[in-house]
Design an enzyme around this catalytic site. Sequence first.
Site, PDB file in Angstrom:
ATOM      1  N   HIS A 137     -44.744  13.392  13.344  1.00  0.00           N
ATOM      2  CA  HIS A 137     -46.103  13.378  12.819  1.00  0.00           C
ATOM      3  C   HIS A 137     -46.203  14.123  11.504  1.00  0.00           C
ATOM      4  O   HIS A 137     -45.712  15.244  11.388  1.00  0.00           O
ATOM      5  CB  HIS A 137     -47.058  13.951  13.856  1.00  0.00           C
ATOM      6  CG  HIS A 137     -47.306  12.972  14.945  1.00  0.00           C
ATOM      7  ND1 HIS A 137     -46.306  12.586  15.803  1.00  0.00           N
ATOM      8  CD2 HIS A 137     -48.398  12.265  15.290  1.00  0.00           C
ATOM      9  CE1 HIS A 137     -46.796  11.692  16.636  1.00  0.00           C
ATOM     10  NE2 HIS A 137     -48.061  11.468  16.352  1.00  0.00           N
ATOM     11  N   ARG A 397     -41.492   4.215  20.305  1.00  0.00           N
ATOM     12  CA  ARG A 397     -42.926   4.053  20.569  1.00  0.00           C
ATOM     13  C   ARG A 397     -43.469   2.903  19.742  1.00  0.00           C
ATOM     14  O   ARG A 397     -43.104   2.737  18.577  1.00  0.00           O
ATOM     15  CB  ARG A 397     -43.700   5.331  20.237  1.00  0.00           C
ATOM     16  CG  ARG A 397     -45.191   5.166  20.594  1.00  0.00           C
ATOM     17  CD  ARG A 397     -45.971   6.461  20.436  1.00  0.00           C
ATOM     18  NE  ARG A 397     -46.229   6.798  19.057  1.00  0.00           N
ATOM     19  CZ  ARG A 397     -47.377   7.337  18.622  1.00  0.00           C
ATOM     20  NH1 ARG A 397     -48.363   7.599  19.456  1.00  0.00           N
ATOM     21  NH2 ARG A 397     -47.537   7.645  17.357  1.00  0.00           N
ATOM     22  N   GLU A 507     -54.993   6.885  25.729  1.00  0.00           N
ATOM     23  CA  GLU A 507     -55.445   7.778  24.664  1.00  0.00           C
ATOM     24  C   GLU A 507     -56.860   7.531  24.137  1.00  0.00           C
ATOM     25  O   GLU A 507     -57.194   8.001  23.053  1.00  0.00           O
ATOM     26  CB  GLU A 507     -54.439   7.780  23.510  1.00  0.00           C
ATOM     27  CG  GLU A 507     -54.072   6.425  22.958  1.00  0.00           C
ATOM     28  CD  GLU A 507     -53.044   6.509  21.828  1.00  0.00           C
ATOM     29  OE1 GLU A 507     -52.970   7.545  21.168  1.00  0.00           O
ATOM     30  OE2 GLU A 507     -52.344   5.517  21.602  1.00  0.00           O
ATOM     31  N   ASP A 544     -56.238  11.267  20.030  1.00  0.00           N
ATOM     32  CA  ASP A 544     -57.088  10.090  19.855  1.00  0.00           C
ATOM     33  C   ASP A 544     -58.273  10.115  20.802  1.00  0.00           C
ATOM     34  O   ASP A 544     -59.358   9.646  20.467  1.00  0.00           O
ATOM     35  CB  ASP A 544     -56.272   8.810  19.989  1.00  0.00           C
ATOM     36  CG  ASP A 544     -55.624   8.464  18.660  1.00  0.00           C
ATOM     37  OD1 ASP A 544     -56.290   7.840  17.828  1.00  0.00           O
ATOM     38  OD2 ASP A 544     -54.486   8.880  18.437  1.00  0.00           O
ATOM     39  N   ARG A 582     -49.890  16.246  22.661  1.00  0.00           N
ATOM     40  CA  ARG A 582     -50.828  17.184  22.031  1.00  0.00           C
ATOM     41  C   ARG A 582     -50.457  17.384  20.581  1.00  0.00           C
ATOM     42  O   ARG A 582     -49.275  17.465  20.248  1.00  0.00           O
ATOM     43  CB  ARG A 582     -50.732  18.569  22.665  1.00  0.00           C
ATOM     44  CG  ARG A 582     -50.751  18.640  24.150  1.00  0.00           C
ATOM     45  CD  ARG A 582     -50.692  20.086  24.579  1.00  0.00           C
ATOM     46  NE  ARG A 582     -52.024  20.619  24.626  1.00  0.00           N
ATOM     47  CZ  ARG A 582     -52.646  20.991  25.744  1.00  0.00           C
ATOM     48  NH1 ARG A 582     -52.023  20.950  26.883  1.00  0.00           N
ATOM     49  NH2 ARG A 582     -53.871  21.434  25.721  1.00  0.00           N
ATOM     50  N   ARG A 714     -56.174   7.440  11.301  1.00  0.00           N
ATOM     51  CA  ARG A 714     -55.439   8.084  12.392  1.00  0.00           C
ATOM     52  C   ARG A 714     -56.028   9.477  12.622  1.00  0.00           C
ATOM     53  O   ARG A 714     -56.679  10.049  11.745  1.00  0.00           O
ATOM     54  CB  ARG A 714     -53.954   8.166  12.061  1.00  0.00           C
ATOM     55  CG  ARG A 714     -53.321   6.785  11.916  1.00  0.00           C
ATOM     56  CD  ARG A 714     -51.856   6.832  12.228  1.00  0.00           C
ATOM     57  NE  ARG A 714     -51.611   6.865  13.636  1.00  0.00           N
ATOM     58  CZ  ARG A 714     -50.944   5.922  14.334  1.00  0.00           C
ATOM     59  NH1 ARG A 714     -50.480   4.853  13.735  1.00  0.00           N
ATOM     60  NH2 ARG A 714     -50.748   6.052  15.608  1.00  0.00           N
TER      61      ARG A 714
HETATM   62  P1  PGA Z   1     -50.796   9.336  16.729  1.00  0.00           P
HETATM   63  O1  PGA Z   1     -50.912  10.901  16.990  1.00  0.00           O
HETATM   64  O2  PGA Z   1     -51.765   9.011  15.641  1.00  0.00           O
HETATM   65  O3  PGA Z   1     -49.391   9.175  16.331  1.00  0.00           O
HETATM   66  O4  PGA Z   1     -51.103   8.691  18.019  1.00  0.00           O
HETATM   67  C1  PGA Z   1     -52.072  11.509  16.821  1.00  0.00           C
HETATM   68  C2  PGA Z   1     -51.894  13.002  16.767  1.00  0.00           C
HETATM   69  O5  PGA Z   1     -50.839  13.532  17.077  1.00  0.00           O
HETATM   70  O6  PGA Z   1     -52.870  13.649  16.393  1.00  0.00           O
END
Ligand code: PGA
Length: 882
Positions: A137, A397, A507, A544, A582, A714
């Site tokens: 991320h 994923r 999510e 999310d 998380r 996102r």
């Molecule tokens: P994602 O993760 O957008 O990859 O689902 C969201 C996050 O970690 O806040």
Amino acid sequence: MNNQYSSMRSNVNMLGTLLGDAIKRATGNETFDLVEKIRQLSKSAQQGNKQAHNELLKLIENLNNQDLLHVARAFNQFLNLVNTAAEYYGISPHGEASSSPKKMTELFKSLKSLNFAPQTIKQAIDNLSIELVLTAHPTEINRRTMINTYTAINSCLSQLDHNDLADYEKERIMRRLKQLVCQAWYTDEIRKKRPTPLDEAKWGFSVIEDSLWEGVPLFLREFNDQLVDAFNEELSVEHVPVKFTSWMGGDRDGNPNVTAKVTARVMLQARLKAIELFLADIQILVRELSMTECSQSVIDLLDEQNKAASEPYRAVMKQLRSRLTKTHSYIVALLNNEQVLAPNDLLIKNEQLWTPLYTCYESLIENGMSTIAHGPLLDTLRRIKSFGLQLVRLDIRQDSSVHTEALDALTKELNLGSYAAWSEEEKQQFLLTELQSNRPLLPYNWQPDEMVQEVLDTCRVIKKAGEESIASYVISMAKAPSDILAVYLLLKIVDCQKNIPVVPLFETLEDLNNAKSVMQKLLDIPWYREKINGKQMVMIGYSDSAKDAGTLAASWAQYRSQEELVNLFEQYNINLVLFHGRGGSIGRGGAPAHAALLSQPPGSLKGGLRVTEQGEMIRFKLGLPEVALSSLMLYASAILQANLLPPPEPKQVWRDIMDEMSDYSCQCYRSYIREKAEFVDYFRAVTPETELGRLPLGSRPQKRRTGGGIESLRAIPWIFAWTQNRLMVPSWLGAGSALRLVINEGKKEQLRDMYHNWPFFNARLGMLEMVYAKAAPNIHEYYEQRLVSPTLWPLGEELRNLLTNDINTVLTITDDISLMADLPWIAESVALRNTYIEPLNLLQAELLSRSRQNTDDDENTIVEQGLMITISGIAAGMRNSG
Ligand code: PGA
């Protein structure tokens, strides 16, 4: 000033002075004086001096672009030095991290005083499992170069922290510190290029190499020592309860740059790195294991020509070294796309490394040399269990809708109709029939579009990957049983024989609420039950769901769905592992590890812990061996505690209150985010959301799709943007209003009861307090005035008033006069940074305003650079940025 933290403050002052000297030398006294003036004004403004505040604003508005850039760099670098001093303080003998092992000691003490049967404790330790999933991320704002410099500064601080240093030693360390601070100043702190997924994966490998490789054995030694002290029990060598998985190069959800080719290459690079690390380990063992007495089992390991070796352990190590070297050359050749034959004795499986080393270990013990067995050899054995020859396992994923599209293309190609248009029942029927059929499904010579091809190629990569290389296949935005069955079918289509866990990620609020029913439907399918073979992993999406419904409603939905899933899987007698997705920041479900784990529903950690660690949190929690040791001790003690002394079941009345608050807070949150017509315009104007997209943080685009409103954004940039302007709306909106609702219904005492007696609720309010302490409505107001059209100002005012009311509401429940009264360390660290973040915020608002108006290209380059630095500095100051 709190004396407890004086050592940290004096380090901050020392580093600040070194930075000041570097700035003076590089840019002259004038710039330095300007920075100093701004710092002094900010300090007075923080203490409530209005005149200083106004003077500061005027000064910043009148600076030229170049000066803005210098000042932004100075404050950004200073905040990073503050972080470094705080990080060192954390692991120093006076700090927080050094107290983590004590949590385990305390737990063991209470277990003893409660007369827990040794067998129960042993069972809990045997079942202990911690799997940390390092994701890609894009929230780590610092370049690796800068991180390395700060790590070196940290090490100097540690060397200085000795009373018996000779003057010349002190001078040497100070000289080094000076160089490092200077190096940082002359280095461009912003990445110029977006990292590729391979760069990201290599960053993950470097965390293992630089920290975890050392940190994991350190943790296991500490854990073992505590077990011996408390219960006279040893941790068995085979039992290494900590494993690592990575999403870097495997997570393709919304990231077109992660292709099947990239995933295959990342796995190969990981193997190469593992071989290099094990080679270094074996080299040490070649040097050290010169003992002569051994058991026959060691002789049996030796090749014919070595049977008579006078130093048999050393001979075994040399044999292994040669295999590792050959394997290394083979992987290098593969990475260079050379056509080579695999050597006969290629190392593929972990047991090929484990068996000879473990045989040596046992032989040393049998021959009275257990002290030697428990040295570096034991560490290497544990590394094999924790990292293995694959270094780190990969999760794949992908978004459920991509699988639907792929199957849709297939059914259309076969003239079966449109899979995407079928009802859920029809989809399931098709999937189950095909899953149980022996007939191949892939049309001969089919050339699907690029996206579908990628899905199939990814499945082929999984098929070919080494047994231990892929940990699971995670499906984002999973909604229905067909989403899970679809992945099984795609894997079957390419004839993948591996039975890797397919993991639904629930999510959104609705999906969390439906999670139990989706899983129950699957468990009622005999084919499915047989396929999962008594084990299932389910992922809970924190960020999310919070983006969808607000933090209060999302956290209650996460709690309830976990509870329901635990009960469901118990009924079916199937082992459930809950995987927690998380983020680091509170708005994305982040929370201090210990509190977070102990606030989960009873039974939810029985299958062990699997949790994501992301971006800057990887550095904060695992970036140095001592820090990793401390984090792993925290995790281990919290899991054991949660399993042996589970938190109380919530009373029915608490549940009712949570249900009521959850509904109301969600309504309130959505009434702003979704229903206020002007909200999106306001958000885009008052936050640096658009500008953030230009910061080359990660390989993944910041939107799920182009165009669209908040829903297409996102969760990371959503939270990141609100953190920059300090209103942090998504992290608190709705919660305070819901608390007020129930207080007005006369339930304040019940809320207090929940706060004092229910870890889940206590942690929720704790997180709110932490967000409130970092929020700064006055700064947000300044952004508004500089950047937003006055017609939208009333919305900002409404939000700020809500925030003020919310803070008061929470304080009346906790009965505290100030925020975070029970978390002095965090309160101190927030206070320490605030003086330096505020000028960066003011600079950012100014730079945003200039950048949005400016047309001159040259000037824009400087403004843009300054802007990126303020983003980076504020993120550094706020610690968990996205
Ligand atoms: P994602 O993760 O957008 O990859 O689902 C969201 C996050 O970690 O806040």
